[in-house]
Design a protein around this motif. Structure first.
Motif, PDB file in Angstrom:
ATOM      1  N   ASP A 187     -25.118   8.885 -84.171  1.00  0.00           N
ATOM      2  CA  ASP A 187     -26.008   9.467 -83.177  1.00  0.00           C
ATOM      3  C   ASP A 187     -25.314   9.482 -81.812  1.00  0.00           C
ATOM      4  O   ASP A 187     -24.524   8.593 -81.486  1.00  0.00           O
ATOM      5  CB  ASP A 187     -27.283   8.623 -83.109  1.00  0.00           C
ATOM      6  CG  ASP A 187     -28.355   9.291 -82.276  1.00  0.00           C
ATOM      7  OD1 ASP A 187     -28.129  10.436 -81.853  1.00  0.00           O
ATOM      8  OD2 ASP A 187     -29.411   8.654 -82.074  1.00  0.00           O
TER       9      ASP A 187
ATOM     10  N   THR B 256     -30.989  11.139 -91.001  1.00  0.00           N
ATOM     11  CA  THR B 256     -30.851  10.514 -92.328  1.00  0.00           C
ATOM     12  C   THR B 256     -31.751  11.167 -93.376  1.00  0.00           C
ATOM     13  O   THR B 256     -31.418  11.190 -94.554  1.00  0.00           O
ATOM     14  CB  THR B 256     -31.180   9.018 -92.253  1.00  0.00           C
ATOM     15  OG1 THR B 256     -32.492   8.845 -91.695  1.00  0.00           O
ATOM     16  CG2 THR B 256     -30.176   8.290 -91.385  1.00  0.00           C
TER      17      THR B 256
ATOM     18  N   HIS C 231     -22.923  11.766 -93.085  1.00  0.00           N
ATOM     19  CA  HIS C 231     -23.596  11.238 -91.894  1.00  0.00           C
ATOM     20  C   HIS C 231     -22.622  11.111 -90.733  1.00  0.00           C
ATOM     21  O   HIS C 231     -21.468  10.706 -90.905  1.00  0.00           O
ATOM     22  CB  HIS C 231     -24.206   9.870 -92.193  1.00  0.00           C
ATOM     23  CG  HIS C 231     -25.002   9.312 -91.061  1.00  0.00           C
ATOM     24  ND1 HIS C 231     -24.510   8.372 -90.201  1.00  0.00           N
ATOM     25  CD2 HIS C 231     -26.275   9.593 -90.640  1.00  0.00           C
ATOM     26  CE1 HIS C 231     -25.416   8.073 -89.301  1.00  0.00           C
ATOM     27  NE2 HIS C 231     -26.500   8.789 -89.537  1.00  0.00           N
TER      28      HIS C 231
ATOM     29  N   ASP D 112     -26.763  13.737 -88.144  1.00  0.00           N
ATOM     30  CA  ASP D 112     -27.147  12.369 -87.782  1.00  0.00           C
ATOM     31  C   ASP D 112     -28.591  12.079 -88.196  1.00  0.00           C
ATOM     32  O   ASP D 112     -29.121  11.022 -87.910  1.00  0.00           O
ATOM     33  CB  ASP D 112     -26.976  12.128 -86.275  1.00  0.00           C
ATOM     34  CG  ASP D 112     -27.900  13.004 -85.440  1.00  0.00           C
ATOM     35  OD1 ASP D 112     -28.604  13.839 -86.028  1.00  0.00           O
ATOM     36  OD2 ASP D 112     -27.898  12.852 -84.199  1.00  0.00           O
TER      37      ASP D 112
ATOM     38  N   ASN E 279     -28.637   3.825 -94.456  1.00  0.00           N
ATOM     39  CA  ASN E 279     -29.214   5.084 -93.968  1.00  0.00           C
ATOM     40  C   ASN E 279     -29.990   5.823 -95.057  1.00  0.00           C
ATOM     41  O   ASN E 279     -29.864   7.034 -95.217  1.00  0.00           O
ATOM     42  CB  ASN E 279     -28.114   6.000 -93.401  1.00  0.00           C
ATOM     43  CG  ASN E 279     -27.425   5.407 -92.199  1.00  0.00           C
ATOM     44  OD1 ASN E 279     -28.083   4.912 -91.291  1.00  0.00           O
ATOM     45  ND2 ASN E 279     -26.103   5.440 -92.192  1.00  0.00           N
TER      46      ASN E 279
ATOM     47  N   THR F 169     -32.076   0.424 -94.852  1.00  0.00           N
ATOM     48  CA  THR F 169     -31.731   0.580 -93.440  1.00  0.00           C
ATOM     49  C   THR F 169     -30.230   0.545 -93.222  1.00  0.00           C
ATOM     50  O   THR F 169     -29.667   1.381 -92.499  1.00  0.00           O
ATOM     51  CB  THR F 169     -32.403  -0.526 -92.615  1.00  0.00           C
ATOM     52  OG1 THR F 169     -33.821  -0.468 -92.807  1.00  0.00           O
ATOM     53  CG2 THR F 169     -32.093  -0.360 -91.135  1.00  0.00           C
TER      54      THR F 169
ATOM     55  N   ASP G 228     -33.794   6.571 -97.040  1.00  0.00           N
ATOM     56  CA  ASP G 228     -35.229   6.655 -96.823  1.00  0.00           C
ATOM     57  C   ASP G 228     -35.923   5.779 -97.867  1.00  0.00           C
ATOM     58  O   ASP G 228     -35.859   6.074 -99.058  1.00  0.00           O
ATOM     59  CB  ASP G 228     -35.682   8.112 -96.960  1.00  0.00           C
ATOM     60  CG  ASP G 228     -37.170   8.280 -96.703  1.00  0.00           C
ATOM     61  OD1 ASP G 228     -37.848   7.261 -96.476  1.00  0.00           O
ATOM     62  OD2 ASP G 228     -37.649   9.431 -96.730  1.00  0.00           O
TER      63      ASP G 228
END
Length: 557
Positions: free
Chosen positions: A75, A34, A72, A32, A274, A271, A276
């Motif tokens: 969460d 990223t 992924h 979870d 997921n 965003t 960066d």
């Protein structure tokens, strides 16, 4: 030191503890986090300490022909669980292994929770014997396979501290599942992990504590990537506000405004996927361009190219010019241009003779005010040089070559130079003299007078600029545009429709209509493509063409 280091460290230790016997297989890692996911799928990233850890993991996998696959998972914060899960499931060609869940928690523990297969649940529905981890040295009767398998049972623990230098830790070897009739006391004294407790030996703990004893060694990343300007400030990582302010001043305020707007869309894209935003890889770059192309309502090619320019600026700051020039990105933009070609802003253009007639009536030589001479000379140079306002700002004073009939010099960091990615390919802006009958609008005559008048006004602030104000400060692109638009308005041009940049189209159209050869006009405008001239600059002139300055004004060889 990155705040994501414990996650990457947990992954590496888990691999060393359980997967050393794997070979020629795929290893799926579910997380979870990223950042960890990005490093797995992108095979690295920007943060040095994370890259060092991941490189060690990747090299070990390459030696054993293990393919890492990241996935992924949601969460679990809604359940108030602080544990973050990493799911390792191995796939092998000939031997099937059972998935094993590994949870890394904030208290420094790795919990190994074997997940039974359906067959195991049926075979052992009334009993759940505990799992034991043993050294290979104590199991001569157990054949070695390429699969790390764990049976059904209660949780065991591997204890480690948050930060540890992997080079100081020996490889942890974990065998296959021990059969239920194996003796609990059969573990070798040389086994690196206790079969009773599952804890890493104290010698390793001492190394961990030694490295983590410095309370200042843990520094969380505080980078703010929410806007273009904050992203740039995060890249330079300086606490001096003046340094970052100087860096930001290298862009025009209007440019920063456009980049901030473009970056907001890029940040939203990262965003929602997921990703960066500080890790701009070729794949992320191309996926973002594709996302922009598919937006409804559709974006023009020039708009998408503006987003590309914004990302290129960030990549240059990361010293990743190889991605800026990545051939697939260039090819992708060519595809966007082909499917959505740029359209001309104007279908027809104003008559440049109207401006020349207006300027001919302004007598600034030999008596003049400096401002009047500056304004008239600027417009003449912009039109006869088929120049952008930015070209006039970057025209190099120190490199001007002045002769009796011409003035020429390089435009520093011109658009043509940037597009060709070749600093040696200079863009030369050249002006030629007109005959005596048209001296009232001769750009060479007026520029020579302006340079003489400006020499008395130059200061350290003037720099290498050709065009300076009365106080010695160089003119900006915005100020040049305002002077040009004011002149167009006084010449009777509709400035609600036509702006400063329209002078290039107006002048090119008038030159071509007066039978100046196409290749000469193309060279004057420093255009690379014939299609560019045909599509954007050769336009029908509005109304009846005025009687003719340009029939006798321009004589170009």
């Amino acid at each position: 030191m990155s705040s994501n280091r414990p996650e990457m460290l947990a992954l590496l230790l888990a691999y060393q503890a359980m997967c050393q016997k794997l070979n020629d297989c795929k290893l799926k890692i579910q997380t979870d986090n990223t950042t960890t996911l990005s490093y797995i799928n992108r095979q690295g990233g920007q943060i040095q300490d994370l890259s060092i850890l991941f490189e060690q993991l990747w090299k070990q996998c390459l030696k054993k022909k293990i393919t890492l696959i990241g996935e992924h998972i949601p969460d679990e914060s809604q359940n108030n669980q602080k544990d973050q899960e990493l799911q390792l499931a191995t796939e092998e060609r000939s031997i099937q292994s059972h998935p094993t869940s590994i949870r890394s928690s904030s208290n420094g523990l790795i919990r190994i929770t074997p997940e039974p297969s359906d067959d195991q649940l049926l075979d052992h529905k009334d009993e759940c014997p505990p799992t034991r981890l043993e050294s290979m040295e104590t199991m001569p009767s157990v054949s070695t396979t390429n699969t790390a398998t764990f049976g059904i049972g209660e949780d065991d623990f591997l204890k480690f501290d948050a930060y540890v230098d992997i080079t100081d830790i020996p490889d942890l070897e974990i065998s296959n599942v021990v059969s239920n009739n194996s003796s609990p006391g059969s573990s070798s004294p040389n086994s690196p992990i206790s079969p009773r407790t599952g804890y890493i030996p104290g010698s390793i703990d001492k190394e961990v504590n030694r490295i983590n004893s410095n309370s200042n060694s843990t520094t969380l990343e505080t980078g703010d990537y929410s806007t273009f300007q904050s992203h740039v400030r995060s890249i330079i990582s300086t606490q001096k506000a003046g340094t970052s302010d100087l860096l930001m001043s290298s862009w025009q305020p209007s440019t920063l405004k456009v980049y901030d707007s473009s970056y907001a869309k890029f940040y939203s894209f990262c965003t929602s996927n997921n990703l960066d935003p500080s890790d701009i890889t070729p794949v992320v770059f191309m996926d973002y361009l594709t996302y922009l192309f598919k937006l409804v309502p559709s974006l023009a090619y020039s708009t998408i190219n503006g987003h590309r320019s914004m990302l290129n600026q960030l990549l240059h700051l990361y010293n990743k010019s190889d991605i800026v020039n990545y051939p697939f990105i260039t090819r992708l933009m060519a595809g966007i241009h082909k499917l959505r070609p740029a359209s001309a802003k104007y279908n027809e253009i104003w008559d440049a003779n109207l401006v020349f007639k207006y300027l001919s009536k302004i007598n600034v030589l030999p008596k003049f005010t400096y401002s009047a001479l500056l304004h008239k000379t600027l417009v003449l140079c912009k039109m006869f040089g088929l120049a952008r306002s930015s070209d006039l700002v970057k025209w190099s004073l120190n490199n001007l070559i002045i002769s009796a009939n011409s003035i020429k010099g390089p435009v520093i960091n011109s658009k043509e130079q940037r597009n060709n990615n070749n600093n040696s390919n200079l863009s030369i802006l050249e002006l030629t003299s007109l005959d005596d009958d048209n001296s009232s609008v001769c750009p060479v005559r007026h520029l020579k007078s302006l340079l003489l008048a400006a020499s008395k006004r130059r200061s350290t602030n003037s720099g290498n600029s050709v065009f300076i104000q009365n106080n010695g400060d160089p003119l900006s692109t915005k100020e040049i545009n305002e002077i040009v638009v004011s002149t167009l308005s006084k010449s009777g041009i509709d400035i609600s429709k036509f702006k400063s940049h329209s002078t290039r189209s107006a002048m090119a159209s008038l030159l071509l209509s007066n039978n100046i050869p196409f290749h000469v006009v193309k060279k004057m405008g420093r255009w690379k493509s014939n299609d560019t001239v045909d599509t954007f600059y050769d336009k029908k002139i509005i109304g009846e063409k005025s009687s003719g300055f340009l029939n006798t004004v321009v004589k170009i060889s």
